[in-house]
Design a protein around this motif. Structure first.
Motif, PDB file in Angstrom:
ATOM      1  N   LEU A  32      23.111  44.363  38.903  1.00  0.00           N
ATOM      2  CA  LEU A  32      23.037  44.945  37.563  1.00  0.00           C
ATOM      3  C   LEU A  32      23.175  43.788  36.591  1.00  0.00           C
ATOM      4  CD1 LEU A  32      22.924  47.543  35.837  1.00  0.00           C
ATOM      5  CD2 LEU A  32      25.423  47.505  35.834  1.00  0.00           C
ATOM      6  N   LEU A  33      22.099  43.476  35.900  1.00  0.00           N
ATOM      7  CA  LEU A  33      22.054  42.346  34.975  1.00  0.00           C
ATOM      8  C   LEU A  33      22.260  42.880  33.561  1.00  0.00           C
ATOM      9  CD1 LEU A  33      21.398  39.403  34.197  1.00  0.00           C
ATOM     10  CD2 LEU A  33      18.976  39.988  34.381  1.00  0.00           C
ATOM     11  N   CYS A  34      23.380  42.520  32.943  1.00  0.00           N
ATOM     12  CA  CYS A  34      23.737  43.053  31.616  1.00  0.00           C
ATOM     13  C   CYS A  34      23.676  41.950  30.577  1.00  0.00           C
ATOM     14  CB  CYS A  34      25.141  43.643  31.652  1.00  0.00           C
ATOM     15  SG  CYS A  34      25.294  45.072  32.735  1.00  0.00           S
ATOM     16  N   THR A  35      22.926  42.180  29.517  1.00  0.00           N
ATOM     17  CA  THR A  35      22.761  41.143  28.498  1.00  0.00           C
ATOM     18  C   THR A  35      22.806  41.723  27.086  1.00  0.00           C
ATOM     19  OG1 THR A  35      21.363  39.261  27.852  1.00  0.00           O
ATOM     20  CG2 THR A  35      20.231  41.247  28.554  1.00  0.00           C
ATOM     21  N   ASN A  36      23.084  40.850  26.133  1.00  0.00           N
ATOM     22  CA  ASN A  36      23.028  41.270  24.729  1.00  0.00           C
ATOM     23  C   ASN A  36      21.566  41.486  24.334  1.00  0.00           C
ATOM     24  OD1 ASN A  36      22.691  38.376  24.993  1.00  0.00           O
ATOM     25  ND2 ASN A  36      22.924  38.175  22.796  1.00  0.00           N
ATOM     26  N   HIS A  37      21.364  42.156  23.211  1.00  0.00           N
ATOM     27  CA  HIS A  37      19.995  42.537  22.810  1.00  0.00           C
ATOM     28  C   HIS A  37      19.784  42.174  21.346  1.00  0.00           C
ATOM     29  CE1 HIS A  37      16.198  44.351  23.038  1.00  0.00           C
ATOM     30  NE2 HIS A  37      16.513  45.645  23.118  1.00  0.00           N
ATOM     31  N   PHE A  58      26.958  52.470  36.015  1.00  0.00           N
ATOM     32  CA  PHE A  58      26.094  51.881  37.048  1.00  0.00           C
ATOM     33  C   PHE A  58      26.829  50.803  37.839  1.00  0.00           C
ATOM     34  CE2 PHE A  58      22.605  53.275  34.071  1.00  0.00           C
ATOM     35  CZ  PHE A  58      22.195  54.324  34.882  1.00  0.00           C
ATOM     36  N   ALA A  59      27.715  50.056  37.164  1.00  0.00           N
ATOM     37  CA  ALA A  59      28.499  49.025  37.852  1.00  0.00           C
ATOM     38  C   ALA A  59      29.406  49.657  38.904  1.00  0.00           C
ATOM     39  CB  ALA A  59      29.335  48.247  36.841  1.00  0.00           C
ATOM     40  N   LEU A  60      30.025  50.790  38.563  1.00  0.00           N
ATOM     41  CA  LEU A  60      30.949  51.456  39.483  1.00  0.00           C
ATOM     42  C   LEU A  60      30.224  52.201  40.602  1.00  0.00           C
ATOM     43  CD1 LEU A  60      33.427  52.828  36.811  1.00  0.00           C
ATOM     44  CD2 LEU A  60      34.003  51.157  38.577  1.00  0.00           C
ATOM     45  N   LYS A  61      29.141  52.885  40.256  1.00  0.00           N
ATOM     46  CA  LYS A  61      28.439  53.719  41.237  1.00  0.00           C
ATOM     47  C   LYS A  61      27.434  52.941  42.078  1.00  0.00           C
ATOM     48  CE  LYS A  61      30.008  57.837  39.959  1.00  0.00           C
ATOM     49  NZ  LYS A  61      30.957  58.564  40.785  1.00  0.00           N
ATOM     50  N   GLY A  62      26.929  51.840  41.527  1.00  0.00           N
ATOM     51  CA  GLY A  62      25.856  51.122  42.211  1.00  0.00           C
ATOM     52  C   GLY A  62      26.318  50.289  43.392  1.00  0.00           C
ATOM     53  N   ASN A  63      27.617  49.912  43.399  1.00  0.00           N
ATOM     54  CA  ASN A  63      28.148  49.082  44.481  1.00  0.00           C
ATOM     55  C   ASN A  63      27.326  47.794  44.631  1.00  0.00           C
ATOM     56  OD1 ASN A  63      30.105  48.596  46.384  1.00  0.00           O
ATOM     57  ND2 ASN A  63      28.900  49.458  48.049  1.00  0.00           N
ATOM     58  N   VAL A  64      27.087  47.115  43.504  1.00  0.00           N
ATOM     59  CA  VAL A  64      26.241  45.922  43.470  1.00  0.00           C
ATOM     60  C   VAL A  64      26.929  44.824  42.653  1.00  0.00           C
ATOM     61  CG1 VAL A  64      24.052  47.169  43.677  1.00  0.00           C
ATOM     62  CG2 VAL A  64      25.027  46.799  41.413  1.00  0.00           C
ATOM     63  N   ASN A  65      26.350  43.631  42.710  1.00  0.00           N
ATOM     64  CA  ASN A  65      26.826  42.549  41.847  1.00  0.00           C
ATOM     65  C   ASN A  65      26.489  42.870  40.395  1.00  0.00           C
ATOM     66  OD1 ASN A  65      27.859  40.268  43.549  1.00  0.00           O
ATOM     67  ND2 ASN A  65      25.862  40.527  44.520  1.00  0.00           N
ATOM     68  N   VAL A  66      27.404  42.529  39.494  1.00  0.00           N
ATOM     69  CA  VAL A  66      27.158  42.697  38.058  1.00  0.00           C
ATOM     70  C   VAL A  66      27.146  41.310  37.436  1.00  0.00           C
ATOM     71  CG1 VAL A  66      27.981  43.702  35.895  1.00  0.00           C
ATOM     72  CG2 VAL A  66      28.313  44.942  38.050  1.00  0.00           C
ATOM     73  N   VAL A  67      25.999  40.924  36.877  1.00  0.00           N
ATOM     74  CA  VAL A  67      25.848  39.586  36.301  1.00  0.00           C
ATOM     75  C   VAL A  67      25.749  39.693  34.780  1.00  0.00           C
ATOM     76  CG1 VAL A  67      24.371  37.535  36.169  1.00  0.00           C
ATOM     77  CG2 VAL A  67      24.753  38.648  38.372  1.00  0.00           C
ATOM     78  N   PRO A  68      26.681  39.054  34.049  1.00  0.00           N
ATOM     79  CA  PRO A  68      26.564  39.028  32.586  1.00  0.00           C
ATOM     80  C   PRO A  68      25.561  37.957  32.169  1.00  0.00           C
ATOM     81  CG  PRO A  68      28.519  37.825  33.264  1.00  0.00           C
ATOM     82  CD  PRO A  68      27.881  38.345  34.525  1.00  0.00           C
ATOM     83  N   CYS A  69      24.873  38.207  31.085  1.00  0.00           N
ATOM     84  CA  CYS A  69      23.877  37.251  30.591  1.00  0.00           C
ATOM     85  C   CYS A  69      23.933  37.241  29.067  1.00  0.00           C
ATOM     86  CB  CYS A  69      22.494  37.677  31.075  1.00  0.00           C
ATOM     87  SG  CYS A  69      21.125  36.719  30.401  1.00  0.00           S
ATOM     88  N   ALA A  70      23.793  36.052  28.486  1.00  0.00           N
ATOM     89  CA  ALA A  70      23.787  35.933  27.024  1.00  0.00           C
ATOM     90  C   ALA A  70      22.494  35.272  26.566  1.00  0.00           C
ATOM     91  CB  ALA A  70      24.979  35.107  26.555  1.00  0.00           C
ATOM     92  N   ILE A  75      30.039  38.831  28.421  1.00  0.00           N
ATOM     93  CA  ILE A  75      28.865  38.426  27.624  1.00  0.00           C
ATOM     94  C   ILE A  75      29.327  37.692  26.370  1.00  0.00           C
ATOM     95  CG2 ILE A  75      26.872  39.260  26.288  1.00  0.00           C
ATOM     96  CD1 ILE A  75      26.722  41.641  28.278  1.00  0.00           C
ATOM     97  N   ARG A  76      30.383  38.222  25.723  1.00  0.00           N
ATOM     98  CA  ARG A  76      30.904  37.579  24.506  1.00  0.00           C
ATOM     99  C   ARG A  76      31.350  36.145  24.791  1.00  0.00           C
ATOM    100  NH1 ARG A  76      35.080  35.990  22.216  1.00  0.00           N
ATOM    101  NH2 ARG A  76      36.469  36.639  23.888  1.00  0.00           N
ATOM    102  N   LYS A  77      32.033  35.937  25.919  1.00  0.00           N
ATOM    103  CA  LYS A  77      32.484  34.584  26.284  1.00  0.00           C
ATOM    104  C   LYS A  77      31.302  33.643  26.464  1.00  0.00           C
ATOM    105  CE  LYS A  77      36.643  35.980  28.815  1.00  0.00           C
ATOM    106  NZ  LYS A  77      37.171  36.187  30.167  1.00  0.00           N
ATOM    107  N   LEU A  78      30.247  34.135  27.122  1.00  0.00           N
ATOM    108  CA  LEU A  78      29.052  33.299  27.314  1.00  0.00           C
ATOM    109  C   LEU A  78      28.423  32.932  25.970  1.00  0.00           C
ATOM    110  CD1 LEU A  78      27.327  35.117  30.338  1.00  0.00           C
ATOM    111  CD2 LEU A  78      28.569  32.946  30.403  1.00  0.00           C
TER     112      LEU A  78
END
Length: 194
Positions: free
Chosen positions: A36-41, A131-143, A185-188
């Motif tokens: 799950l790739l999560c990024t700002n928009h 999705f992070a909890l139910k997907g059982n996958v890696n969660v990658v933050p992106c900025a 994401i904020r830290k990045l």
């Protein structure tokens, strides 16, 4: 029909020189398994920019209205996009997203839900945490560190995967997990300001 490689090539030849894109942290991105790739928009070009910089193909949600346009309804599915009904509980989208993740693919998500042109990171919606909890996958933050100005440097920064297991074990809420993702994401963004 899979137009993803062709689309990536075309967008790369346009966007890399136009925005002098610099990618940081690609080595943090898991080489296999669901992500799950999560990024700002911050701009309409965020999906293609993430698509060309990410080491793996990314499945994005797009508003369902786009799938009704004559040309787009053919192109969007061929570049791994799928529809979402905005403003209502879209069960089909939830099922589809979990299925894509559990099949070992990458889903790109903008937790803010819409573009944020203020330059500040907005509040994330609970869907990211769900999705992070139910997907059982890696969660990658992106900025994505802008601005989108021709021939000015644009950075895309991939952070280290977030370990969701401790939150699962104590049955954290989707809202709490989303807040954790947004903080990463904020830290990045802070660490990579121009």
């Amino acid at each position: 029909m899979n137009l993803y490689p062709l689309g990536k090539f075309i967008m790369s030849t346009i966007l890399y020189p136009l925005y002098r894109i610099k990618t940081i942290g690609k080595e943090n991105f898991p080489k296999e398994g669901g992500v799950l790739l999560c990024t700002n928009h911050i701009h309409n070009f965020d999906p293609p920019v993430v698509g060309i910089t990410c080491p793996r193909p990314v499945h994005f949600m797009a508003k369902e209205e786009l799938f009704k346009a004559p040309i787009l309804k053919t192109i969007l599915p061929s570049i791994k996009a799928y529809p979402v009904k905005r403003g209502k509980g879209d069960r089909e989208m939830f099922r589809r997203t979990l299925s894509v993740l559990k099949s070992g693919n990458v889903v790109g998500l903008f937790p803010e839900g819409t573009r944020n042109t203020t330059g500040e990171l907005g509040k994330g919606l609970a869907g990211a945490g769900f999705f992070a909890l139910k997907g059982n996958v890696n969660v990658v933050p992106c900025a994505i560190v802008g601005p989108y100005k021709p021939f000015r440097r644009l950075k895309v920064v991939y952070g280290k995967p977030i370990d969701i297991n401790p939150y699962k074990e104590r049955k954290a809420s989707a809202e709490e997990v989303t807040a954790v993702i947004m903080e990463e994401i904020r830290k990045l963004l802070e660490q990579n300001k121009s």
